[in-house]
Design a protein around this motif. Structure first.
Motif, PDB file in Angstrom:
ATOM      1  N   ALA A 170      36.970  24.737  38.397  1.00  0.00           N
ATOM      2  CA  ALA A 170      36.596  24.782  36.986  1.00  0.00           C
ATOM      3  C   ALA A 170      37.245  25.946  36.260  1.00  0.00           C
ATOM      4  CB  ALA A 170      35.072  24.894  36.858  1.00  0.00           C
ATOM      5  N   CYS A 171      37.665  26.968  37.011  1.00  0.00           N
ATOM      6  CA  CYS A 171      38.260  28.140  36.377  1.00  0.00           C
ATOM      7  C   CYS A 171      39.754  27.958  36.139  1.00  0.00           C
ATOM      8  CB  CYS A 171      38.031  29.381  37.247  1.00  0.00           C
ATOM      9  SG  CYS A 171      36.302  29.837  37.355  1.00  0.00           S
ATOM     10  N   GLY A 172      40.305  26.897  36.676  1.00  0.00           N
ATOM     11  CA  GLY A 172      41.723  26.642  36.468  1.00  0.00           C
ATOM     12  C   GLY A 172      42.549  27.216  37.583  1.00  0.00           C
ATOM     13  N   GLY A 173      43.686  26.590  37.875  1.00  0.00           N
ATOM     14  CA  GLY A 173      44.551  27.056  38.941  1.00  0.00           C
ATOM     15  C   GLY A 173      44.033  26.583  40.286  1.00  0.00           C
ATOM     16  N   SER A 174      44.838  26.807  41.321  1.00  0.00           N
ATOM     17  CA  SER A 174      44.383  26.447  42.649  1.00  0.00           C
ATOM     18  C   SER A 174      45.236  27.141  43.677  1.00  0.00           C
ATOM     19  CB  SER A 174      44.428  24.932  42.828  1.00  0.00           C
ATOM     20  OG  SER A 174      45.599  24.508  43.411  1.00  0.00           O
ATOM     21  N   SER A 175      44.766  27.176  44.906  1.00  0.00           N
ATOM     22  CA  SER A 175      45.559  27.758  45.971  1.00  0.00           C
ATOM     23  C   SER A 175      45.679  26.739  47.079  1.00  0.00           C
ATOM     24  CB  SER A 175      44.899  29.033  46.500  1.00  0.00           C
ATOM     25  OG  SER A 175      44.136  28.775  47.628  1.00  0.00           O
ATOM     26  N   ASN A 176      46.625  26.968  47.979  1.00  0.00           N
ATOM     27  CA  ASN A 176      46.778  26.030  49.070  1.00  0.00           C
ATOM     28  C   ASN A 176      45.673  26.184  50.100  1.00  0.00           C
ATOM     29  OD1 ASN A 176      47.450  28.390  50.313  1.00  0.00           O
ATOM     30  ND2 ASN A 176      49.583  27.894  50.652  1.00  0.00           N
ATOM     31  N   SER A 177      44.761  27.127  49.909  1.00  0.00           N
ATOM     32  CA  SER A 177      43.654  27.308  50.837  1.00  0.00           C
ATOM     33  C   SER A 177      42.579  26.270  50.626  1.00  0.00           C
ATOM     34  CB  SER A 177      43.039  28.702  50.672  1.00  0.00           C
ATOM     35  OG  SER A 177      42.310  28.762  49.472  1.00  0.00           O
ATOM     36  N   GLY A 178      42.515  25.660  49.443  1.00  0.00           N
ATOM     37  CA  GLY A 178      41.488  24.688  49.150  1.00  0.00           C
ATOM     38  C   GLY A 178      40.127  25.317  48.951  1.00  0.00           C
ATOM     39  N   ASP A 179      40.039  26.636  48.774  1.00  0.00           N
ATOM     40  CA  ASP A 179      38.748  27.295  48.628  1.00  0.00           C
ATOM     41  C   ASP A 179      38.568  27.838  47.210  1.00  0.00           C
ATOM     42  OD1 ASP A 179      37.747  26.922  51.261  1.00  0.00           O
ATOM     43  OD2 ASP A 179      39.153  28.414  51.959  1.00  0.00           O
ATOM     44  N   ALA A 180      39.109  29.025  46.920  1.00  0.00           N
ATOM     45  CA  ALA A 180      38.895  29.601  45.612  1.00  0.00           C
ATOM     46  C   ALA A 180      40.110  29.431  44.745  1.00  0.00           C
ATOM     47  CB  ALA A 180      38.587  31.064  45.735  1.00  0.00           C
ATOM     48  N   VAL A 181      39.936  29.784  43.495  1.00  0.00           N
ATOM     49  CA  VAL A 181      41.059  29.685  42.577  1.00  0.00           C
ATOM     50  C   VAL A 181      41.937  30.905  42.722  1.00  0.00           C
ATOM     51  CG1 VAL A 181      41.705  29.755  40.159  1.00  0.00           C
ATOM     52  CG2 VAL A 181      39.858  28.291  40.907  1.00  0.00           C
ATOM     53  N   VAL A 182      43.189  30.683  43.026  1.00  0.00           N
ATOM     54  CA  VAL A 182      44.179  31.745  43.094  1.00  0.00           C
ATOM     55  C   VAL A 182      45.295  31.371  42.143  1.00  0.00           C
ATOM     56  CG1 VAL A 182      45.832  32.968  44.544  1.00  0.00           C
ATOM     57  CG2 VAL A 182      43.641  32.265  45.493  1.00  0.00           C
ATOM     58  N   SER A 183      45.647  32.289  41.260  1.00  0.00           N
ATOM     59  CA  SER A 183      46.698  32.020  40.275  1.00  0.00           C
ATOM     60  C   SER A 183      47.536  33.272  40.093  1.00  0.00           C
ATOM     61  CB  SER A 183      46.080  31.578  38.945  1.00  0.00           C
ATOM     62  OG  SER A 183      45.181  32.557  38.441  1.00  0.00           O
ATOM     63  N   GLU A 184      48.477  33.207  39.179  1.00  0.00           N
ATOM     64  CA  GLU A 184      49.336  34.358  38.931  1.00  0.00           C
ATOM     65  C   GLU A 184      48.563  35.473  38.225  1.00  0.00           C
ATOM     66  OE1 GLU A 184      52.409  34.633  40.253  1.00  0.00           O
ATOM     67  OE2 GLU A 184      51.754  32.761  41.178  1.00  0.00           O
ATOM     68  N   GLU A 185      49.117  36.668  38.284  1.00  0.00           N
ATOM     69  CA  GLU A 185      48.506  37.847  37.674  1.00  0.00           C
ATOM     70  C   GLU A 185      48.201  37.604  36.201  1.00  0.00           C
ATOM     71  OE1 GLU A 185      49.565  42.628  37.082  1.00  0.00           O
ATOM     72  OE2 GLU A 185      50.987  41.256  38.055  1.00  0.00           O
ATOM     73  N   LYS A 186      47.031  38.095  35.742  1.00  0.00           N
ATOM     74  CA  LYS A 186      46.615  37.924  34.350  1.00  0.00           C
ATOM     75  C   LYS A 186      46.397  39.281  33.688  1.00  0.00           C
ATOM     76  CE  LYS A 186      44.432  33.447  35.216  1.00  0.00           C
ATOM     77  NZ  LYS A 186      43.196  32.636  35.116  1.00  0.00           N
ATOM     78  N   GLU A 187      46.296  39.271  32.382  1.00  0.00           N
ATOM     79  CA  GLU A 187      46.108  40.514  31.632  1.00  0.00           C
ATOM     80  C   GLU A 187      44.722  41.079  31.903  1.00  0.00           C
ATOM     81  OE1 GLU A 187      46.277  42.163  27.000  1.00  0.00           O
ATOM     82  OE2 GLU A 187      46.810  40.070  27.482  1.00  0.00           O
ATOM     83  N   ALA A 188      44.659  42.370  32.164  1.00  0.00           N
ATOM     84  CA  ALA A 188      43.394  43.027  32.461  1.00  0.00           C
ATOM     85  C   ALA A 188      42.544  43.163  31.207  1.00  0.00           C
ATOM     86  CB  ALA A 188      43.653  44.404  33.064  1.00  0.00           C
ATOM     87  N   ALA A 189      41.236  43.130  31.389  1.00  0.00           N
ATOM     88  CA  ALA A 189      40.312  43.352  30.286  1.00  0.00           C
ATOM     89  C   ALA A 189      40.354  44.818  29.862  1.00  0.00           C
ATOM     90  CB  ALA A 189      38.906  42.959  30.698  1.00  0.00           C
ATOM     91  N   GLU A 190      40.098  45.079  28.584  1.00  0.00           N
ATOM     92  CA  GLU A 190      40.147  46.451  28.059  1.00  0.00           C
ATOM     93  C   GLU A 190      38.745  46.958  27.735  1.00  0.00           C
ATOM     94  OE1 GLU A 190      42.787  46.768  24.782  1.00  0.00           O
ATOM     95  OE2 GLU A 190      44.557  46.132  25.911  1.00  0.00           O
ATOM     96  N   ALA A 191      38.542  48.252  27.922  1.00  0.00           N
ATOM     97  CA  ALA A 191      37.253  48.865  27.639  1.00  0.00           C
ATOM     98  C   ALA A 191      37.110  49.144  26.150  1.00  0.00           C
ATOM     99  CB  ALA A 191      37.110  50.165  28.421  1.00  0.00           C
ATOM    100  N   GLY A 192      35.891  48.990  25.636  1.00  0.00           N
ATOM    101  CA  GLY A 192      35.619  49.319  24.247  1.00  0.00           C
ATOM    102  C   GLY A 192      35.406  50.815  24.054  1.00  0.00           C
ATOM    103  N   ALA A 193      35.412  51.244  22.813  1.00  0.00           N
ATOM    104  CA  ALA A 193      35.313  52.677  22.506  1.00  0.00           C
ATOM    105  C   ALA A 193      33.971  53.277  22.911  1.00  0.00           C
ATOM    106  CB  ALA A 193      35.564  52.895  21.015  1.00  0.00           C
ATOM    107  N   THR A 194      32.922  52.459  22.971  1.00  0.00           N
ATOM    108  CA  THR A 194      31.592  52.986  23.279  1.00  0.00           C
ATOM    109  C   THR A 194      31.163  52.723  24.724  1.00  0.00           C
ATOM    110  OG1 THR A 194      30.536  50.944  22.510  1.00  0.00           O
ATOM    111  CG2 THR A 194      30.894  52.690  20.866  1.00  0.00           C
ATOM    112  N   ALA A 195      32.095  52.289  25.553  1.00  0.00           N
ATOM    113  CA  ALA A 195      31.753  51.930  26.938  1.00  0.00           C
ATOM    114  C   ALA A 195      31.318  53.144  27.755  1.00  0.00           C
ATOM    115  CB  ALA A 195      32.944  51.265  27.604  1.00  0.00           C
ATOM    116  N   VAL A 196      30.348  52.930  28.627  1.00  0.00           N
ATOM    117  CA  VAL A 196      29.889  53.951  29.564  1.00  0.00           C
ATOM    118  C   VAL A 196      30.571  53.692  30.912  1.00  0.00           C
ATOM    119  CG1 VAL A 196      27.908  54.906  30.802  1.00  0.00           C
ATOM    120  CG2 VAL A 196      27.667  54.152  28.413  1.00  0.00           C
ATOM    121  N   VAL A 197      31.083  54.741  31.534  1.00  0.00           N
ATOM    122  CA  VAL A 197      31.799  54.606  32.800  1.00  0.00           C
ATOM    123  C   VAL A 197      30.819  54.637  33.974  1.00  0.00           C
ATOM    124  CG1 VAL A 197      33.568  55.574  34.304  1.00  0.00           C
ATOM    125  CG2 VAL A 197      33.822  55.741  31.818  1.00  0.00           C
ATOM    126  N   TYR A 198      30.909  53.621  34.816  1.00  0.00           N
ATOM    127  CA  TYR A 198      30.148  53.573  36.069  1.00  0.00           C
ATOM    128  C   TYR A 198      31.124  53.753  37.232  1.00  0.00           C
ATOM    129  CZ  TYR A 198      25.628  52.016  34.224  1.00  0.00           C
ATOM    130  OH  TYR A 198      24.406  51.949  33.590  1.00  0.00           O
TER     131      TYR A 198
END
Length: 257
Positions: free
Chosen positions: A19-47
């Motif tokens: 359902a997430c799109g893409g596939s791998s030859n493992s038949g288990d989880a979705v594996v696809s090419e590298e994607k753009e990383a999410a960015e932190a907002g200005a008010t984010a707290v670091v954990y």
């Protein structure tokens, strides 16, 4: 409680979710090419991940299996209004441990040293050249069981056949998680179901999924190259991977240390 909003967070190994799109030859989880990383907002707290955070693994062959963990050495998760918005963590490959041999008094110490040394070698992680692996969040969204489709991989049946993704996955998943997993110099985006929770200042994320190790160049004993599997001369490409991550506000970690 809603923990993640508009992101994903994914490890080790390559897995399940058509359902997430893409596939791998493992038949288990979705594996696809590298994607753009999410960015932190200005008010984010670091954990920051706590010292007991780790990635677990189970590797199997027709005549047996081994299990262990890779410690999470550092990382940052950015949280806004109780939701993770971005982040990443690093795994210390050189800190890999083999638990079944370490904790079994009947096993020779030489066997433990031999296996850990082999896993560090170019046959597997090539730890001298690639001492760490990283996971970088790209998206996380709420879990919707109606969109989940698990394709069970057809595997050579033995006493030690790896658990399928459907058998192995975490109970009561709350989110779909995806992210860029870099290991042995190769980056793939992986997606899988996870159970995430936030209570007070404690944030936890747990996931269990399968990857095909050959997607990251771990080719030793590749079962696809075995002409006669009845000879049992191969290692299953499927690896059972677990993420067990606990994080607290960075200021709190600094005070403890």
């Amino acid at each position: 409680m809603k923990i993640f909003k508009g992101i994903a967070f994914a490890t080790v190994t390559a897995l399940m979710l058509s359902a997430c799109g893409g596939s791998s030859n493992s038949g288990d989880a979705v594996v696809s090419e590298e994607k753009e990383a999410a960015e932190a907002g200005a008010t984010a707290v670091v954990y920051t991940p706590t010292d007991d955070s780790q990635v677990t693994w189970i590797g199997s062959k027709p005549t047996g299996k081994h299990n262990g963990y890779i410690p999470v050495s550092e990382g940052e998760l950015f949280v806004e209004d109780g939701n993770i918005t971005s982040g990443s963590f690093t795994m210390n490959i050189t800190g890999l441990d083999v638990l079944d041999l370490e904790n079994d008094p009947n096993d020779d110490e030489d066997m433990y040293d031999k296996l850990t040394g082999h896993l560090m070698s170019p046959d597997f992680f090539a730890a001298d050249s690639f001492p760490t692996a990283t996971f970088e969040i790209t998206e996380v969204k709420e879990f919707d069981p109606s969109t989940m489709s698990v394709e069970v991989k057809d595997q050579f049946e033995t006493e030690y056949t790896p658990e399928s993704a459907k058998e192995f996955m975490v109970e009561n998943p709350t989110h779909w998680v995806s992210g860029n997993l870099t290991m042995r110099g190769t980056t793939k985006n992986v997606a899988f179901p996870a159970h995430v929770n936030k209570e007070g200042d404690k944030l936890t994320a747990k996931a269990k999924f399968n990857i095909d190790r050959t997607d990251w160049g771990l080719m030793y004993g590749d079962e696809a190259s075995v002409a006669d599997k009845a000879k049992d001369k191969f290692i299953y490409n499927t690896v059972n991977v677990g993420i067990d991550l606990t994080a607290t506000p960075a200021e709190e970690v600094a005070e403890v240390q």
